[in-house]
Design an enzyme around this catalytic site. Structure first.
Site, PDB file in Angstrom:
ATOM      1  N   GLY A  55       0.834  -1.245  -0.004  1.00 45.47           N
ATOM      2  CA  GLY A  55      -0.013   0.023  -0.054  1.00 45.47           C
ATOM      3  C   GLY A  55       0.870   1.353  -0.050  1.00 45.47           C
ATOM      4  O   GLY A  55       2.061   1.370   0.545  1.00 45.47           O
ATOM      5  N   SER A  56       0.403   2.103  -0.671  1.00 47.67           N
ATOM      6  CA  SER A  56       1.097   3.425  -0.470  1.00 47.67           C
ATOM      7  C   SER A  56       0.952   4.311   0.741  1.00 47.67           C
ATOM      8  O   SER A  56       0.157   3.917   1.804  1.00 47.67           O
ATOM      9  CB  SER A  56       0.518   4.614  -1.451  1.00 47.67           C
ATOM     10  OG  SER A  56       0.847   4.021  -2.680  1.00 47.67           O
ATOM     11  N   HIS A  58       3.425   4.941   3.006  1.00 43.78           N
ATOM     12  CA  HIS A  58       4.701   4.389   3.407  1.00 43.78           C
ATOM     13  C   HIS A  58       5.880   4.977   3.157  1.00 43.78           C
ATOM     14  O   HIS A  58       6.911   4.424   3.560  1.00 43.78           O
ATOM     15  CB  HIS A  58       4.841   2.972   3.670  1.00 43.78           C
ATOM     16  CG  HIS A  58       3.568   2.304   4.342  1.00 43.78           C
ATOM     17  ND1 HIS A  58       3.006   2.509   5.847  1.00 43.78           N
ATOM     18  CD2 HIS A  58       2.528   1.639   3.889  1.00 43.78           C
ATOM     19  CE1 HIS A  58       2.023   1.820   6.019  1.00 43.78           C
ATOM     20  NE2 HIS A  58       1.709   1.178   4.958  1.00 43.78           N
ATOM     21  N   ASP A 111      -2.597  -8.235   1.154  1.00 47.56           N
ATOM     22  CA  ASP A 111      -1.157  -8.493   0.207  1.00 47.56           C
ATOM     23  C   ASP A 111      -1.231  -9.981   0.104  1.00 47.56           C
ATOM     24  O   ASP A 111      -0.845 -10.396  -1.180  1.00 47.56           O
ATOM     25  CB  ASP A 111       0.013  -7.995   1.170  1.00 47.56           C
ATOM     26  CG  ASP A 111      -0.132  -6.461   1.513  1.00 47.56           C
ATOM     27  OD1 ASP A 111       0.515  -5.851   0.562  1.00 47.56           O
ATOM     28  OD2 ASP A 111      -0.663  -6.219   2.372  1.00 47.56           O
ATOM     29  N   HIS A 220      -0.051   0.530  10.284  1.00 45.02           N
ATOM     30  CA  HIS A 220      -1.020   1.301   9.977  1.00 45.02           C
ATOM     31  C   HIS A 220      -1.862   1.866  11.347  1.00 45.02           C
ATOM     32  O   HIS A 220      -2.967   2.134  10.909  1.00 45.02           O
ATOM     33  CB  HIS A 220      -2.264   0.492   8.773  1.00 45.02           C
ATOM     34  CG  HIS A 220      -1.473  -0.127   7.916  1.00 45.02           C
ATOM     35  ND1 HIS A 220      -1.153  -1.379   7.968  1.00 45.02           N
ATOM     36  CD2 HIS A 220      -1.221   0.210   6.613  1.00 45.02           C
ATOM     37  CE1 HIS A 220      -0.634  -1.917   7.089  1.00 45.02           C
ATOM     38  NE2 HIS A 220      -0.465  -1.122   6.036  1.00 45.02           N
TER      39      HIS A 220
END
Lengths: 332, 332
Positions: A55-56, A58, A111, A220
């Protein structure tokens, strides 16, 4: 108070981020024209590709780790959302030169599902493709249930070591074995001091008391195992080192590398002060540190906190760890 | 709310930071035993040394820029306080191999006075030593009074280009000329969105409205030239680029490099989004960007904001800019 991030349209955050990245590093990477995949330039034939999806939000992870001796490609999703199987498939296809592709998978539900689907799609198209699920966060599941643990900052060891190993021309089976070895030698624990803000809503991702830190926070903002009162770097390092050493005996005489990963707004000054305590503790136990990585590599926006990860090294892994990479955001 | 920094004793912040740094990078740097100076390992004889002194609290600046093709040594002071002349002298003496030493001086009162004294001390001891004062912040003094301007993030161009140039074995006079050229080709402007906190008091360094950003903030929170309402990355980039281009005509057909420097808690995601807008604006004006540097290189603790700097390059400067360095905290 809403965050004051320097962005444009919230709906285009990931697009704008990647467009900026590809412009800045056009001498190093390309973006696939019709897919959310960053691929390194000058891929060499005859080598196993190493890919990860994430995921973006990070950044620099993981687009910043695409380069020689590190990742061949990165498939990125939306903010904190895994890329879909089609995107991962595109990454696999882009880097396969007939020698196969190793997909590193950070253990989060999305994922794992999407990566497995992408690997099946690749196999259907006669690409030799295998996945390795990475789990390192000792706070998310007890010892004995390692496979239930989340993938967190310690996955960085795999990106570097496995990427450099694949670059040497080893077979897919050997690359997979190396990925498993790095994973099995890795343990991570994180503390959070300050919440980051969501780039989508602009609001804090979680609540935390002014005088407390949370131990075992996920990348997260997933619930922490427990809290403690804010204390010195030395005290925090002692708690964290003890838990990591307990979980996976890093023994007297061992040589390990250490990652001190800033979660976002924790200063490099603090990371160094903290590292200083970690090395003292390890040395007192007869454990030697080999070339640590210190920096904000895998962030949760402007979260305050540190992830501490250990990876036990043998001579071959040491060589892979220290091999220079041109990936824009990794240096030791 | 006081800051929740991960530190030990406030009185030992700088000591602890540097001790951690030297442990982490023991394969690259040493600290002089009796002085607050970081010196690169494997200094080669026959080359001019390049030195800078600076206050601590801006990490990774400048300890993180000590390495081959960058700084030979860094003399560091207390938090936001210039090192004394004795410390600077020790740095100069440590790196002189008989070819002389170029002292880069960031234009702040304390740095200038102490550097000049140190240079005089070195000359008294027959060390061929010259200083170059660096000023780049267009917000701190108007055009025509460039020499009154503060040294800010754009000084990074000098560390890299001058360091690599000295490594080629040029004479002190030529190294000084190169430092002057880089300085004269550089302009910087910074915006702040969020105050950092002092590591000493734990409190905010300045006040800023929830919906405003300050334009022209110095690296220690010095008063900004003016404020604007928070707006998009595109709008901020337009205001900043216009001011920089106006001040020093970067003209159609020019090739420049760009620094997008995060001040502390601004995410790499934001830096990339902002860079994307900057490159668009420059390209629209026919100005080409060569290998930008994007990252949090020179910070003001966990301040939110971005410093944008331009440096016009010729072919020789390009080569020096892109030469690889093993300095722990610099990569393009």
């Amino acid at each position: 108070m809403k965050s004051k991030k320097i962005i444009n349209d919230v709906d285009n955050i990931v697009f704008d981020t990647v467009e900026g990245f590809v412009k800045a590093y056009k001498h190093k990477v390309i973006k696939l024209p019709n897919s959310n995949v960053i691929v390194r330039k000058n891929l060499e034939a005859g080598k196993v590709g190493v890919v990860i999806g994430n995921g973006s939000g990070h950044e620099p992870a993981c687009i910043g780790f695409v380069g020689k001796n590190m990742l061949s490609a990165n498939a990125y999703g939306g903010i904190f959302a895994a890329p879909g199987p089609d995107t991962l498939y595109d990454a696999i296809e882009a880097v396969d030169s007939g020698c196969g592709v190793c997909v590193l998978i950070s253990n989060h539900a999305g994922d794992v599902i999407n990566s497995k689907m992408a690997i099946d799609m690749a196999k259907d198209d006669d690409i030799n493709c295998k996945g390795v699920i990475l789990y390192d966060d000792i706070a998310s599941s007890p010892k004995g249930q390692e496979e239930e643990r989340r993938g967190t900052a310690g996955t960085l060891f795999s990106y570097k070591i496995v990427g450099a190993y694949a670059e040497e021309g080893h077979s897919l089976d050997k690359v997979v074995k190396m990925a498993e070895k790095v994973r099995d030698n890795t343990r991570t624990l994180a503390v959070a001091t300050i919440s980051g803000t969501s780039p989508i809503t602009g609001y804090k991702m979680f609540e935390i008391e002014d005088d407390e830190i949370e131990i075992g926070m996920g990348v997260h903002g997933e619930a922490a195992a427990h809290t403690m009162k804010i204390c010195t770097a030395k005290d925090i390092a002692e708690v964290m080192c003890e838990k990591l050493i307990e979980d996976k005996p890093y023994l007297e005489g061992d040589e390990i590398t250490v990652l001190v990963n800033g979660c976002g707004q924790t200063t490099y000054m603090e990371l160094l002060i903290f590292y200083n305590e970690v090395e003292k503790i390890l040395n007192d136990k007869g454990i030697k540190v080999y070339k640590p990585a210190i920096g904000s590599f895998i962030t949760t926006q402007e979260m305050g906190g540190i992830a501490l990860a250990f990876c036990k090294l043998d001579d071959e892994m040491k060589k892979m760890w220290e091999k220079e990479t041109d990936a824009p955001a990794f240096k030791i």
